[in-house]
Design an enzyme around this catalytic site. Structure first.
Site, PDB file in Angstrom:
ATOM      1  N   ASP A  98     -16.774  22.464  43.824  1.00 56.01           N
ATOM      2  CA  ASP A  98     -16.960  20.945  43.490  1.00 56.01           C
ATOM      3  C   ASP A  98     -18.177  20.436  43.559  1.00 56.01           C
ATOM      4  OD1 ASP A  98     -15.529  18.719  42.267  1.00 56.01           O
ATOM      5  OD2 ASP A  98     -14.657  18.238  44.283  1.00 56.01           O
TER       6      ASP A  98
ATOM      7  N   TYR B 189     -20.941  16.703  42.667  1.00 53.55           N
ATOM      8  CA  TYR B 189     -20.755  15.416  43.380  1.00 53.55           C
ATOM      9  C   TYR B 189     -21.647  14.584  42.338  1.00 53.55           C
ATOM     10  CZ  TYR B 189     -20.343  12.179  47.071  1.00 53.55           C
ATOM     11  OH  TYR B 189     -20.269  11.071  47.982  1.00 53.55           O
TER      12      TYR B 189
ATOM     13  N   HIS C 154     -20.020   6.996  42.151  1.00 55.89           N
ATOM     14  CA  HIS C 154     -19.032   7.342  43.230  1.00 55.89           C
ATOM     15  C   HIS C 154     -19.858   7.745  44.391  1.00 55.89           C
ATOM     16  CE1 HIS C 154     -15.731   9.327  45.383  1.00 55.89           C
ATOM     17  NE2 HIS C 154     -16.412  10.428  45.541  1.00 55.89           N
TER      18      HIS C 154
ATOM     19  N   ARG D  88     -23.030   3.616  55.017  1.00 54.97           N
ATOM     20  CA  ARG D  88     -24.464   3.440  55.058  1.00 54.97           C
ATOM     21  C   ARG D  88     -24.805   2.575  54.160  1.00 54.97           C
ATOM     22  NH1 ARG D  88     -23.942   8.775  54.613  1.00 54.97           N
ATOM     23  NH2 ARG D  88     -24.562   8.443  52.264  1.00 54.97           N
TER      24      ARG D  88
ATOM     25  N   GLU E  69      -8.947  11.939  42.995  1.00 53.82           N
ATOM     26  CA  GLU E  69     -10.282  11.842  42.469  1.00 53.82           C
ATOM     27  C   GLU E  69     -10.414  12.283  41.098  1.00 53.82           C
ATOM     28  OE1 GLU E  69     -13.206  13.987  45.052  1.00 53.82           O
ATOM     29  OE2 GLU E  69     -13.427  12.412  46.281  1.00 53.82           O
TER      30      GLU E  69
ATOM     31  N   GLU F 107     -11.966  13.789  38.229  1.00 53.55           N
ATOM     32  CA  GLU F 107     -12.948  14.604  37.735  1.00 53.55           C
ATOM     33  C   GLU F 107     -12.802  15.277  36.373  1.00 53.55           C
ATOM     34  OE1 GLU F 107     -14.344  17.070  40.791  1.00 53.55           O
ATOM     35  OE2 GLU F 107     -13.856  15.707  42.435  1.00 53.55           O
TER      36      GLU F 107
ATOM     37  N   ASP G 206      -8.973  16.050  42.249  1.00 55.12           N
ATOM     38  CA  ASP G 206      -9.410  16.662  43.501  1.00 55.12           C
ATOM     39  C   ASP G 206      -8.513  15.619  44.415  1.00 55.12           C
ATOM     40  OD1 ASP G 206     -10.509  17.960  45.780  1.00 55.12           O
ATOM     41  OD2 ASP G 206     -12.500  16.909  45.394  1.00 55.12           O
TER      42      ASP G 206
ATOM     43  N   ARG H 292      -8.221  11.186  52.868  1.00 52.76           N
ATOM     44  CA  ARG H 292      -9.418  10.782  53.449  1.00 52.76           C
ATOM     45  C   ARG H 292      -9.398  10.792  54.990  1.00 52.76           C
ATOM     46  NH1 ARG H 292     -12.469  11.373  49.331  1.00 52.76           N
ATOM     47  NH2 ARG H 292     -11.546  10.138  47.487  1.00 52.76           N
TER      48      ARG H 292
ATOM     49  N   GLN I 243     -10.726  13.989  55.924  1.00 48.50           N
ATOM     50  CA  GLN I 243     -11.973  14.196  55.634  1.00 48.50           C
ATOM     51  C   GLN I 243     -12.813  13.500  56.539  1.00 48.50           C
ATOM     52  OE1 GLN I 243     -12.443  12.850  51.719  1.00 48.50           O
ATOM     53  NE2 GLN I 243     -14.521  13.629  51.396  1.00 48.50           N
TER      54      GLN I 243
ATOM     55  N   TYR J  88     -15.380  16.432  58.242  1.00 46.84           N
ATOM     56  CA  TYR J  88     -16.405  16.830  57.521  1.00 46.84           C
ATOM     57  C   TYR J  88     -17.918  17.050  57.899  1.00 46.84           C
ATOM     58  CZ  TYR J  88     -19.170  12.398  56.700  1.00 46.84           C
ATOM     59  OH  TYR J  88     -19.917  11.318  56.813  1.00 46.84           O
TER      60      TYR J  88
ATOM     61  N   LYS K 178      -9.522  18.805  51.351  1.00 47.33           N
ATOM     62  CA  LYS K 178      -9.324  18.908  49.792  1.00 47.33           C
ATOM     63  C   LYS K 178      -8.709  20.226  49.426  1.00 47.33           C
ATOM     64  CE  LYS K 178     -12.744  16.092  48.990  1.00 47.33           C
ATOM     65  NZ  LYS K 178     -12.706  14.753  47.893  1.00 47.33           N
TER      66      LYS K 178
ATOM     67  N   THR L 284      -5.703  21.217  44.409  1.00 48.62           N
ATOM     68  CA  THR L 284      -6.513  20.586  43.162  1.00 48.62           C
ATOM     69  C   THR L 284      -5.532  20.935  41.863  1.00 48.62           C
ATOM     70  OG1 THR L 284      -8.307  21.348  44.244  1.00 48.62           O
ATOM     71  CG2 THR L 284      -8.685  20.745  42.203  1.00 48.62           C
TER      72      THR L 284
ATOM     73  N   THR M 130     -16.207  13.070  41.446  1.00 47.10           N
ATOM     74  CA  THR M 130     -15.616  11.888  40.942  1.00 47.10           C
ATOM     75  C   THR M 130     -16.532  11.044  39.821  1.00 47.10           C
ATOM     76  OG1 THR M 130     -14.435  11.657  43.040  1.00 47.10           O
ATOM     77  CG2 THR M 130     -14.217   9.860  41.793  1.00 47.10           C
TER      78      THR M 130
ATOM     79  N   GLU N  23     -12.404   4.009  46.669  1.00 48.14           N
ATOM     80  CA  GLU N  23     -13.593   2.961  46.166  1.00 48.14           C
ATOM     81  C   GLU N  23     -12.563   1.560  45.758  1.00 48.14           C
ATOM     82  OE1 GLU N  23     -14.777   6.635  43.666  1.00 48.14           O
ATOM     83  OE2 GLU N  23     -16.424   5.034  43.298  1.00 48.14           O
TER      84      GLU N  23
HETATM   85 CA    CA Z   1     -14.505  16.002  44.531  1.00 43.23          CA
END
Ligand code: CA
Length: 426
Positions: free
Chosen positions: A127, A129, A134, A143, A199, A201, A233, A237, A240, A244, A253, A257, A355, A369
């Protein structure tokens, strides 16, 4: 790449095919189906029907006949692009010429009567990114001042996913259990996911093979793109967020899928290739192995993408956007980068794009999001609100390809419904 099979005036004798939103004769997507618990056969979707290619293999190009008698598409996508193009031409000829109707009609089955299967035996799933918005949106949740990490615009970021739990549309989605550390808690708990998300994708099905140690030059990247599908996907959360660092997604994840069952071939998508949006002023130039003028001019793929949510009643469209506007890296850049260390890619390997969110909230490709990390629940027309998915929610991804002068084609649905977590066994 564009030929007579893309003629918008081409017409099939299969009833309803010319009016079908996804599968007119210009599409001819490949998949695997079975009837009444019978053996899995390769088929192509035409209108609301599936044409059994196992049954008519001896009427199709000789080089493809053995592969068409397999229960997955792996052997077919190990053949050359020329052989797969010959198959498309043969299918197009038979489905547009009335003289073939009597012979083929016994081998057409209503899609609704068929069980659709995963089209490939998937060796590996990676996968990426590449959705710039996203990555920015998710980065900003953590951040605010520095949403994109410094590597993002130099290297197509990806991770190795789990192939065993890739399933086809409508596969059961059981709410996973896992380690969660609620913000106020001192220590983690093991509990059903409370922040279950989707997600949006695209999936790339790899064709052909490079030997271990061999790379894929970017100019040959599209030779290795057999076709595309929709890919969801599903993401836990809360699991994750806890697991992560430092190595990336794992159990958040790997529970499931979901992919759409039909492989929309690279040949079918030729009219919908477009220029990659120019890199914003000041962005670094990619390293030479990731740059090809022709890929920049024609290597993006323009698909209208939609996410729909049903909570039991009428579905609501949660977002709509365009794939070309969402992707910072092209599909060929993903392939070239993946093989740039000598990693061998095999027929039926699956690459997710990451995503695909647009720049504005109406095109965001995940609830993370849309609800700003759960802080701003969205309100549905029914008055219900959602921060994340609840049991019984059904998510459907859709993709349509439109281009001036060409017949529109679609991908069919990629769907899943959330089932409640099972009772804990511990
Ligand atoms: Ca993904």
């Amino acid at each position: 790449m564009i030929d007579h099979t893309h003629n918008r005036l081409a017409s099939s004798w299969v009833p309803g095919a010319d009016e079908h939103p996804d599968f007119p004769v210009q599409n001819l997507p490949l998949g695997v189906f079975s009837l009444n618990d019978g053996p899995a056969h390769i088929g192509t979707a035409i209108g609301n029907m599936v044409l059994d290619l196992y049954a008519i293999a001896d009427m199709l190009p000789e080089a493809t006949q053995g592969a068409l008698r397999q229960p997955t598409l792996n052997a077919l996508f190990a053949l050359s692009g020329a052989d797969r193009l010959a198959l498309r031409h043969a299918l197009f000829a038979k489905l547009t010429s009335l003289s073939c109707r009597l012979k083929l009609t016994p081998h057409l089955h209503a899609i609704g009567d068929c069980t659709l299967h995963l089209p490939f035996r998937i060796g590996d799933y990676t996968d990426f990114y590449v959705g710039l918005h996203h990555a920015s949106n998710v980065g900003a949740l953590f951040r605010p001042d520095n949403p994109l990490l410094p590597n993002y615009k130099h290297v197509p970021i990806g991770y190795h996913g789990r192939a065993s739990s890739v399933r086809v549309s409508d596969a059961p989605l059981r709410r996973p259990r896992g380690q969660i550390k609620p913000p106020e808690a001192e220590a983690p708990i093991h509990a059903p996911c409370r922040r279950l998300d989707y997600e949006l994708e695209l999936g790339v099905w790899i064709a052909g093979e490079n030997a271990p140690g061999d790379t894929v030059p970017i100019a040959r990247g599209w030779d290795r793109i057999g076709g595309l599908c929709l890919l969801n996907d599903w993401s836990a959360r809360d699991m994750q967020a806890w697991e992560y660092q430092p190595l990336g997604p794992f159990l958040a994840k790997s529970f499931l899928t979901t992919v759409s069952p039909w492989v929309v071939t690279a040949q079918a998508l030729a009219p919908f290739r477009t220029a990659q949006p120019p890199r914003p002023q000041g962005d670094p130039a990619p390293l030479p192995y990731l740059w090809d003028d022709d890929d920049q001019a024609h290597g993006a793929i323009s698909l209208d993408l939609e996410v729909w949510l049903s909570t039991g009643g009428e579905p609501t469209r949660l977002s709509h956007g365009n794939s070309a506007q969402a992707m910072y890296w092209t599909l060929a850049q993903m392939v070239a980068h993946h093989a740039s260390n000598g990693c061998d890619l095999h027929p039926g390997d699956l690459l997710g794009t990451g995503t695909l969110s647009g720049a504005t909230p109406d095109s965001f490709g995940s609830l993370l999001e849309l609800s700003q990390g759960g802080k701003a629940p969205i309100t549905l027309p029914s008055g219900e609100t959602r921060s994340f998915l609840e049991d019984g929610d059904e998510i459907t991804l859709r993709a349509m390809a439109h281009a001036e002068g060409y017949r529109s084609i679609g991908f069919g649905a990629c769907r899943g419904t959330v089932l409640p977590a099972l009772a804990s066994k511990v």
